[in-house]
Design a protein around this motif. Structure first.
Motif, PDB file in Angstrom:
ATOM      1  N   ARG A  75       0.849  -1.195   0.000  1.00 42.58           N
ATOM      2  CA  ARG A  75       0.000   0.000   0.000  1.00 42.58           C
ATOM      3  C   ARG A  75       0.883   1.242   0.000  1.00 42.58           C
ATOM      4  NH1 ARG A  75      -1.973  -3.729   3.529  1.00 42.58           N
ATOM      5  NH2 ARG A  75      -4.120  -4.456   3.241  1.00 42.58           N
ATOM      6  N   PRO A  76       0.433   2.318  -0.653  1.00 43.17           N
ATOM      7  CA  PRO A  76       1.264   3.529  -0.751  1.00 43.17           C
ATOM      8  C   PRO A  76       1.151   4.416   0.485  1.00 43.17           C
ATOM      9  CG  PRO A  76      -0.777   3.857  -1.937  1.00 43.17           C
ATOM     10  CD  PRO A  76      -0.808   2.437  -1.450  1.00 43.17           C
ATOM     11  N   TYR A  97      -5.655  11.860  -0.501  1.00 43.53           N
ATOM     12  CA  TYR A  97      -5.444  10.603  -1.213  1.00 43.53           C
ATOM     13  C   TYR A  97      -4.956   9.586  -0.178  1.00 43.53           C
ATOM     14  CZ  TYR A  97      -5.910  13.417  -5.402  1.00 43.53           C
ATOM     15  OH  TYR A  97      -6.389  14.261  -6.385  1.00 43.53           O
ATOM     16  N   ARG A  98      -5.930   9.119   0.631  1.00 45.67           N
ATOM     17  CA  ARG A  98      -5.587   8.241   1.751  1.00 45.67           C
ATOM     18  C   ARG A  98      -6.340   6.915   1.713  1.00 45.67           C
ATOM     19  NH1 ARG A  98      -4.737  11.496   7.285  1.00 45.67           N
ATOM     20  NH2 ARG A  98      -3.322   9.727   7.540  1.00 45.67           N
ATOM     21  N   SER A  99      -7.335   6.822   0.840  1.00 45.30           N
ATOM     22  CA  SER A  99      -8.060   5.559   0.722  1.00 45.30           C
ATOM     23  C   SER A  99      -7.106   4.474   0.217  1.00 45.30           C
ATOM     24  CB  SER A  99      -9.236   5.712  -0.241  1.00 45.30           C
ATOM     25  OG  SER A  99      -9.923   4.489  -0.390  1.00 45.30           O
ATOM     26  N   GLY A 100      -7.048   3.352   0.919  1.00 45.72           N
ATOM     27  CA  GLY A 100      -6.150   2.277   0.527  1.00 45.72           C
ATOM     28  C   GLY A 100      -4.697   2.532   0.846  1.00 45.72           C
ATOM     29  N   SER A 101      -4.413   3.570   1.624  1.00 47.27           N
ATOM     30  CA  SER A 101      -3.025   3.891   1.975  1.00 47.27           C
ATOM     31  C   SER A 101      -2.500   2.918   3.023  1.00 47.27           C
ATOM     32  CB  SER A 101      -2.930   5.312   2.510  1.00 47.27           C
ATOM     33  OG  SER A 101      -3.583   5.414   3.768  1.00 47.27           O
ATOM     34  N   SER A 125      -5.574  10.850  17.401  1.00 42.33           N
ATOM     35  CA  SER A 125      -6.308  11.847  16.622  1.00 42.33           C
ATOM     36  C   SER A 125      -7.535  11.229  15.984  1.00 42.33           C
ATOM     37  CB  SER A 125      -5.399  12.431  15.526  1.00 42.33           C
ATOM     38  OG  SER A 125      -6.156  13.119  14.553  1.00 42.33           O
ATOM     39  N   GLY A 126      -8.608  12.011  15.912  1.00 43.74           N
ATOM     40  CA  GLY A 126      -9.824  11.551  15.263  1.00 43.74           C
ATOM     41  C   GLY A 126      -9.660  11.315  13.779  1.00 43.74           C
ATOM     42  N   VAL A 127      -8.608  11.879  13.181  1.00 45.57           N
ATOM     43  CA  VAL A 127      -8.365  11.644  11.758  1.00 45.57           C
ATOM     44  C   VAL A 127      -8.149  10.157  11.492  1.00 45.57           C
ATOM     45  CG1 VAL A 127      -6.756  12.052   9.860  1.00 45.57           C
ATOM     46  CG2 VAL A 127      -7.473  13.961  11.303  1.00 45.57           C
ATOM     47  N   THR A 128      -7.396   9.509  12.371  1.00 48.32           N
ATOM     48  CA  THR A 128      -7.101   8.089  12.178  1.00 48.32           C
ATOM     49  C   THR A 128      -8.378   7.261  12.127  1.00 48.32           C
ATOM     50  OG1 THR A 128      -4.987   8.361  13.302  1.00 48.32           O
ATOM     51  CG2 THR A 128      -5.827   6.121  13.102  1.00 48.32           C
ATOM     52  N   ALA A 129      -9.343   7.591  12.956  1.00 50.89           N
ATOM     53  CA  ALA A 129     -10.595   6.822  13.000  1.00 50.89           C
ATOM     54  C   ALA A 129     -11.355   6.882  11.686  1.00 50.89           C
ATOM     55  CB  ALA A 129     -11.477   7.334  14.130  1.00 50.89           C
ATOM     56  N   ALA A 130     -11.128   7.931  10.891  1.00 50.90           N
ATOM     57  CA  ALA A 130     -11.866   8.112   9.640  1.00 50.90           C
ATOM     58  C   ALA A 130     -11.258   7.345   8.476  1.00 50.90           C
ATOM     59  CB  ALA A 130     -11.925   9.601   9.290  1.00 50.90           C
ATOM     60  N   LEU A 131     -10.062   6.790   8.643  1.00 52.22           N
ATOM     61  CA  LEU A 131      -9.350   6.220   7.496  1.00 52.22           C
ATOM     62  C   LEU A 131      -9.916   4.885   7.030  1.00 52.22           C
ATOM     63  CD1 LEU A 131      -5.625   7.033   8.380  1.00 52.22           C
ATOM     64  CD2 LEU A 131      -7.254   8.374   7.030  1.00 52.22           C
ATOM     65  N   LEU A 162     -13.241  13.506   5.231  1.00 49.37           N
ATOM     66  CA  LEU A 162     -12.670  12.178   5.391  1.00 49.37           C
ATOM     67  C   LEU A 162     -13.724  11.116   5.729  1.00 49.37           C
ATOM     68  CD1 LEU A 162      -9.343  12.773   7.377  1.00 49.37           C
ATOM     69  CD2 LEU A 162      -9.590  12.016   5.008  1.00 49.37           C
ATOM     70  N   TRP A 163     -14.899  11.570   6.137  1.00 49.47           N
ATOM     71  CA  TRP A 163     -15.950  10.642   6.570  1.00 49.47           C
ATOM     72  C   TRP A 163     -16.976  10.439   5.459  1.00 49.47           C
ATOM     73  CZ3 TRP A 163     -15.640   8.092  11.180  1.00 49.47           C
ATOM     74  CH2 TRP A 163     -14.752   8.598  12.127  1.00 49.47           C
ATOM     75  N   ARG A 164     -17.315   9.177   5.184  1.00 48.83           N
ATOM     76  CA  ARG A 164     -18.380   8.912   4.204  1.00 48.83           C
ATOM     77  C   ARG A 164     -19.690   9.529   4.667  1.00 48.83           C
ATOM     78  NH1 ARG A 164     -15.700   3.892   4.313  1.00 48.83           N
ATOM     79  NH2 ARG A 164     -17.202   3.077   5.831  1.00 48.83           N
ATOM     80  N   ASP A 165     -19.949   9.456   5.962  1.00 51.16           N
ATOM     81  CA  ASP A 165     -21.137  10.046   6.568  1.00 51.16           C
ATOM     82  C   ASP A 165     -20.663  10.959   7.695  1.00 51.16           C
ATOM     83  OD1 ASP A 165     -23.409  10.703   7.992  1.00 51.16           O
ATOM     84  OD2 ASP A 165     -24.241   8.667   7.981  1.00 51.16           O
ATOM     85  N   PRO A 166     -20.529  12.273   7.449  1.00 46.76           N
ATOM     86  CA  PRO A 166     -20.005  13.169   8.477  1.00 46.76           C
ATOM     87  C   PRO A 166     -20.806  13.151   9.780  1.00 46.76           C
ATOM     88  CG  PRO A 166     -19.954  14.257   6.346  1.00 46.76           C
ATOM     89  CD  PRO A 166     -20.729  12.974   6.160  1.00 46.76           C
ATOM     90  N   ALA A 167     -22.117  13.003   9.693  1.00 47.92           N
ATOM     91  CA  ALA A 167     -22.922  12.970  10.917  1.00 47.92           C
ATOM     92  C   ALA A 167     -22.562  11.755  11.765  1.00 47.92           C
ATOM     93  CB  ALA A 167     -24.406  12.965  10.570  1.00 47.92           C
ATOM     94  N   ALA A 168     -22.405  10.609  11.111  1.00 52.70           N
ATOM     95  CA  ALA A 168     -21.991   9.408  11.833  1.00 52.70           C
ATOM     96  C   ALA A 168     -20.578   9.581  12.376  1.00 52.70           C
ATOM     97  CB  ALA A 168     -22.061   8.191  10.910  1.00 52.70           C
TER      98      ALA A 168
END
Length: 389
Positions: A75-76, A97-101, A125-131, A162-168
């Motif tokens: 993975r890149p 560009y983080r999908s599949g990273s 970080s909450g960023v990690t949870a969104a990956l 970063l979230w498919r569903d921001p509310a979720a």
């Protein structure tokens, strides 16, 4: 991940070239802490590619321990582009560009808990949870109850794109924050993720963390700190930093204060003066019937902003540095503001922090002198600060 910074202002469609830099909330915090003289470790996953080489070498050059970083052959390394505009501005653009990273493959199975032990604070970080779902599982594992776990620091870092569903995503971040001991959240993030704009309302929604810091941009920050007589059984205050103490940080970095926070409580909803006052205000919990908190509001110094990026990570690093040193909450917030000011006065996400003695002198100023502080580019040198009446 690698950040590509535009070489000039304008739309991404019009920018002809970009400069490469370190990106990622956790690695930013780790680098800032190492530069401030702490031992830090970044635990992450990067591709077996040139960008992965650059990240490990550049982060390591700050003095951060990167020995636990995994190189993924399949993975890149993640990359993102952004414009030079303020993140809050309408003209701001960001492309992830983080999908599949490589980072998206982090999970409880690929990041063993043993890699995270040995220090005093685990910063997440909450960023990690969104990956990815695997990353979310890892975050739930790290914020869950665990005997002898370190102090868990969590920066909400709500990034709707970063979230498919921001509310979720907002609901998930609230869940994770409730499992942490120390939480950082921007007032704008709290409103976007949870519909809460008042710091006291944020505290009411997040009573579990021992310390909650609500960042209010250029206005300042408010900290809700649960009083010692409201601590759950078995919890103790944070010990000062020692020469052998380690502060590993990263999408999962090790640290070490035992015991999860779990005490219920609510902020005093009827005390906006303790949040909005122009000077430093500390209100003991018994000033509000039934409140378990001491509430401390500290204004931010005036800053000549070069680029409005990286300030949140820098604030967290300054606050954590002061926490490790056993400083009071007012000084922790001020050190957060000073580290953020260092980041705001340079073009990229990372800045050379002020020398510790210099930062300590500024953080110890009385409220009147603190209120006259005006920081511009180069201020981290002793002769660079500017005070205005």
């Amino acid at each position: 991940m690698v950040t590509l910074l535009p070489t000039r202002p304008g739309r991404l469609a019009d920018v002809p070239s970009f400069d490469r830099a370190i990106g990622g909330a956790e690695s930013n915090v780790a680098c800032a802490l190492a530069a401030a003289g702490h031992r830090a470790r970044w635990v992450g996953r990067v591709g077996h590619d040139g960008f992965g080489d650059h990240l490990t070498e550049a982060i390591g050059a700050y003095g951060v321990d990167v020995s636990a970083v995994v190189r993924d052959p399949d993975r890149p390394t993640g990359v993102y582009f952004r414009t030079a505009a303020d993140r809050a501005a309408a003209a701001h653009e960001v492309l992830y560009y983080r999908s599949g990273s490589a980072a998206s493959a982090m999970s409880p199975a690929t990041v063993p808990y043993e890699a995270l032990t040995g220090g005093r604070i685990l910063h997440l970080s909450g960023v990690t949870a969104a990956l990815s779902d695997d990353c979310l599982a890892l975050m739930r594992d790290l914020t869950g109850p665990r005997p002898g776990r370190p102090l868990v620091s969590f920066d909400v870092n709500f990034r709707p794109r970063l979230w498919r569903d921001p509310a979720a995503g907002g609901r998930i971040l609230l869940e994770l924050a409730r499992g942490a001991d120390l939480v950082f959240v921007g007032q704008d993030e709290a409103e976007a993720a949870w519909g809460l704009s008042d710091p006291a309302a944020v505290r009411a929604a997040l009573p579990e963390p021992a310390v909650l810091v609500v960042k209010r941009g250029g206005t300042g920050a408010v900290a809700f700190e649960r009083r010692a007589d409201h601590e759950p059984a078995g919890r103790s205050g944070t010990a000062p930093d020692g020469p052998s103490a380690a502060l590993p940080t990263g999408p999962s970095g090790p640290g070490a204060r035992p015991g999860p926070a779990s005490a219920p409580g609510a902020a005093c909803a009827g005390s906006p003066d303790t949040v909005n006052a122009p000077g430093t205000v500390t209100a003991p919990g018994d000033a509000c019937a039934g409140s378990p908190d001491t509430v401390t509001a500290v204004p931010a110094p005036r800053v000549h902003v070069v680029a409005a990026v990286g300030a949140g990570d820098a604030f967290a690093a300054g606050f954590l540095s002061a926490t490790l040193r056993g400083l009071g909450v007012k000084e922790r917030i001020r050190h957060g503001h000073l580290m953020a000011a260092a980041a705001l006065t340079v073009p990229g996400d990372l800045a050379v922090p002020p020398r510790r003695a210099h930062a300590d002198r500024l953080a110890a100023a009385d409220d009147e002198d603190w209120g006259t502080l005006h920081l511009g580019p180069g201020w981290t040198g002793e002769d660079q600060e500017v005070r205005t009446p």
